[in-house]
Design an enzyme around this catalytic site. Structure first.
Site, short mmCIF file in Angstrom:
data_model
loop_
_atom_site.label_atom_id
_atom_site.label_comp_id
_atom_site.label_asym_id
_atom_site.label_seq_id
_atom_site.Cartn_x
_atom_site.Cartn_y
_atom_site.Cartn_z
N CYS A 78 1.00 -1.06 0.13
CA CYS A 78 0.04 -0.36 0.43
C CYS A 78 0.96 1.65 -0.09
O CYS A 78 2.27 0.98 1.15
CB CYS A 78 -1.05 -0.12 1.46
N ASP A 118 1.23 3.48 1.35
CA ASP A 118 0.64 4.48 2.95
C ASP A 118 2.11 4.29 3.53
O ASP A 118 3.05 3.46 3.13
CB ASP A 118 0.02 3.17 3.81
N HIS A 122 -1.93 -3.90 4.87
CA HIS A 122 -1.94 -3.53 6.19
C HIS A 122 -2.79 -3.93 7.33
O HIS A 122 -4.15 -3.39 6.76
CB HIS A 122 -0.74 -2.78 5.78
N CYS A 166 -6.10 0.46 7.13
CA CYS A 166 -5.54 1.02 5.82
C CYS A 166 -7.08 2.03 5.33
O CYS A 166 -8.89 1.07 4.94
CB CYS A 166 -5.82 -0.28 4.47
#
Lengths: 511, 511
Positions: A174, A176, A242, A253
């Protein structure tokens, strides 16, 4: 799974079945280390009682993390003090002397000189400082390769990979920022040898992945790299979703509404789509192997979902590294490896032995990161939520291997990448804009310098995306709440960063 | 070059050295031909005195051109008559009856019904008619394959190509509508077997071309298609620039300021960049062959620039088809071929025999088109300037093989494709907007149906580009002077067009 083998033989004679479980030995930094005066959380980099955690690697990773993050984290306190001094005599000279001493670079003189007319332009200075800090960090990274494995270690990794039955590992986490360190820290893989492209929700682009697969396979046929096409190895695609074990409902997420099951299923589906795309687009049994990995962003512990006998990743079946770490603490290295092998076999009995070996290697590698977080962050990060320092937009960013440093938006155009950009701007609205600080965006496209015109096209693309970014967030840009640094880099020649402009320039400062 | 060989042996036994010079024999249309009542310029499709011009192919190409263009050209006179009737009783029913009879489809009833309230919305009706006509044309093309070669002919082409030393031909013409027929008409090549991507000024994208090369080469290694990788054949990249012999200073290539020398040099430079990109990115002697071709858009005659002994195309050295055509008129087929071979050898003495054979084949193929233009357009087109009927934006458009039908903007995003779009909108401002008629844009992305999610992604991309297009030309869009038809197509399964929406819909009409 055979037991009792020495997967971590430290002798220089590599046994054919030697694993890669041992985290990489890194060569020491070759440059002068930058000062890191307030190095925090230095509470012993060694965790007593785990045989597979080499203190040396953790020391080195901590030094890098502390050096880089502290450089970014000096900016705000510095500017706060500067703001208090802005109406004093000799302000400009004093400010420059302070900046040189504390940050290592100068500030734009015009902004300092004009402080007596209008309020000191803190937004401008903040973006300037973030960009200068980023530039120094990236320069240092490419010049001194602080995280690079020893060449022998790199060879060892490739050999281990091929023994597991793979020639390439391509990871899509991801985007992130809490996953930005997943390659080099969480999984302890060599960042230069493993592909990474991050996408919100790990929703990687199937067509782009397909192109990478095609390039890899052609290189095997034409150039025998990383191995020849007749070797019975496969391309391994890993998706990393995650979750937050501490605050699962709010710190998971965002792209999947903090729902771990949804995040895992979405990553599994995308993996399957990619595999099916290859199987349907190419004949002669073309396929890839798939691996689903979950990351607890609070602790950096992982869940690995070994595929079943049909190669299908299953969100419901996984091995957890943290439980294994705890159960194997105090055991000898051989015993730990045996135990890991048994646990993997219990969950992944049907999958290929090579895949099981790879999964065991990832789990063992992750032990070092669990120890790292326990030793340096009390086992659970202080910043379990977003705490990114800048947005990284474009293609490249190999230097970013640090948690919560960068929110990624891998894209070629704002038109296509808008959803990921919007998520990033939302994150930074909470982190910065609400307090009146700008969103600092590093816009960057790597290019292959051996391709004629590639540098010019990368530069044109960087400027075009900068323009489109202003077009998407016009109010932020007009208010000085969105600033961009423009850079390109010749990745084929492993060059350093080349800064080609910034949104701070129209004030008369050239960057 | 050997003389006296029968390059156009019509017997079914293909000789190993048989050329492809003979223009393709096409299979007859299998569907019901649409009515084409006013078929114009039918002044004899056979040109007396040239041995290499088969009347059959020209008849078939003329039928296709006349049918399609006349369908588009019926729209304006029809709407003009409709406009005159708009205040009469029974207008709606009368209009629908007329539309069915003359155009073959109905008009949006609401627009007709509302004519008594406001003026009849001619802009809306115009876009509607263009889109319906396009849809019928594309459907017909994919269902009945009016220009497709016989399967045997397709095999013959591939064999000839490989005898010339090539396994793939990839052509990048200028996106100007006056070159849209370059593959099937001007060069008489099978459109399904030759790649085409058009770019303003023939400035094709090197990175995209590189990807196509990689895909092609992998397919040779993995699947032996179009031939196996050990065959000593090469990938041939052709760039086609253009000029106007009649009005060189104003009707040449707009992207190069109507300067023929500049256009040719730019195409040559781009070809070299592509070749160098391959040579530098791949080892083991990877390379491609290059060919530069110029098109006189007034007459469809070509200039072929054979590369020299080093494989370099030279803008200053070329063979002109029209002069050759005239010099060989009245000769027997054997003598013509001999003469062409001699002329090519004289200019291209240093280049590979296979390349010379290919160049001779292109010149001989073009003879048929010179004859076509002389027979049907008096040797020089009436519309030597722009006269496109719609803009084609996106990826696909294999069906468009007709001169001045379509201005192409091949793109994935408006952000990247803006320069080509701007040129197109400028052209249609002159053609349509100045008179109050809209720019009709067909937005279309082909996808590979065997790739999971590819259709959904193509649809999402089409809608995203439609939105971005409105964003780039907001005033035109608001005034109803820019209308878009949205379509996707499964090119892997050779599907027909699937219309997914249009800018005409918000008025309540579903398309």
């Amino acid at each position: 799974m055979p037991t009792g083998r020495n997967r971590h033989n430290r002798s220089s004679t590599r046994r054919p079945d030697a694993g890669y479980g041992r985290p990489m030995e890194l060569r020491p930094e070759r440059g002068e280390p930058r000062a890191a005066p307030d190095r925090r959380a230095r509470v012993g980099a060694r965790v007593a009682g785990h045989a597979l955690v080499p203190a040396g690697d953790n020391e080195r990773l901590l030094a890098h993390e502390a050096q880089v993050k502290e450089a970014f984290d000096r900016i705000e306190p510095f500017l706060r003090r500067l703001s208090a001094l802005q109406h004093e005599a000799d302000f400009t000279d004093r400010a420059q002397a302070m900046a040189r001493a504390e940050l290592g670079f100068e500030l734009p003189r015009r902004i300092l000189d004009n402080a007596w007319i209008q309020q000191l332009d803190i937004r401008h200075l903040y973006a300037w400082c973030v960009f200068e800090t980023y530039r120094a960090y990236a320069d240092d990274f490419y010049r001194h390769q602080p995280l690079a494995p020893d060449p022998a270690e790199a060879d060892r990794f490739q050999a281990w990979l091929q023994e597991c039955g793979f020639h390439t590992v391509d990871v899509s986490p991801c985007s992130d920022g809490r996953l930005a360190h997943v390659i080099r820290y969480v999984l302890r893989l060599p960042h230069g040898l493993v592909r990474r492209k991050s996408f919100a929700g790990a929703n990687f682009d199937v067509e782009t992945s397909l192109r990478r697969w095609v390039e890899t396979e052609l290189s095997r046929y034409r150039e025998g790299a990383p191995n020849t096409a007749d070797a019975p190895t496969r391309y391994l695609k890993i998706a990393v979703y995650h979750f937050s074990s501490g605050e699962p409902a709010t710190q998971g997420c965002a792209a999947h509404g903090s729902d771990t099951a949804v995040a895992a299923a979405a990553a599994r589906d995308r993996l399957r789509d990619f595999q099916e795309a290859i199987e349907n687009s190419f004949c002669c049994g073309a396929s890839i192997d798939l691996l689903l990995v979950g990351l607890d962003t609070d602790t950096d512990a992982i869940r690995v979902h070994p595929p079943d006998a049909e190669g299908e990743p299953d969100p419901a079946r996984y091995v957890e590294s943290e439980a294994l770490f705890d159960r194997t603490q105090g055991l000898g290295a051989e015993a730990v490896r045996e135990r890991v092998g048994e646990e993997v076999a219990a969950v992944a009995g049907g999958s290929e032995p090579g895949m099981q070996r790879f999964v065991a290697g990832l789990l063992e590698n992750n032990f070092a990161q669990i120890a790292y977080v326990r030793a340096n962050h009390g086992g659970r990060y202080g910043d379990i939520g977003h705490n990114e320092r800048f947005m990284g937009v474009g293609m490249g960013f190999e230097e970013v291997q640090l948690r919560n440093l960068t929110y990624f938006a891998y894209l070629q155009t704002v038109e296509e990448g808008a959803p990921d950009l919007d998520v990033g701007v939302k994150i930074f609205s909470g982190l910065n804009v609400e307090r009146g600080l700008p969103v600092p965006v590093v816009l960057r496209f790597d290019y292959h310098g051996q391709v004629p015109g590639a540098r010019e096209r990368a530069e044109a693309r960087t400027r075009r995306v900068a323009e489109a970014l202003r077009g998407r967030f016009p109010r932020l840009a007009e208010q000085g709440l969105l600033h961009t640094l423009l850079a390109v880099r010749d990745c084929a020649r492993n060059g350093t960063l080349e800064v080609i402009g910034s949104s701070l320039e129209p004030t008369g400062e050239t960057h």
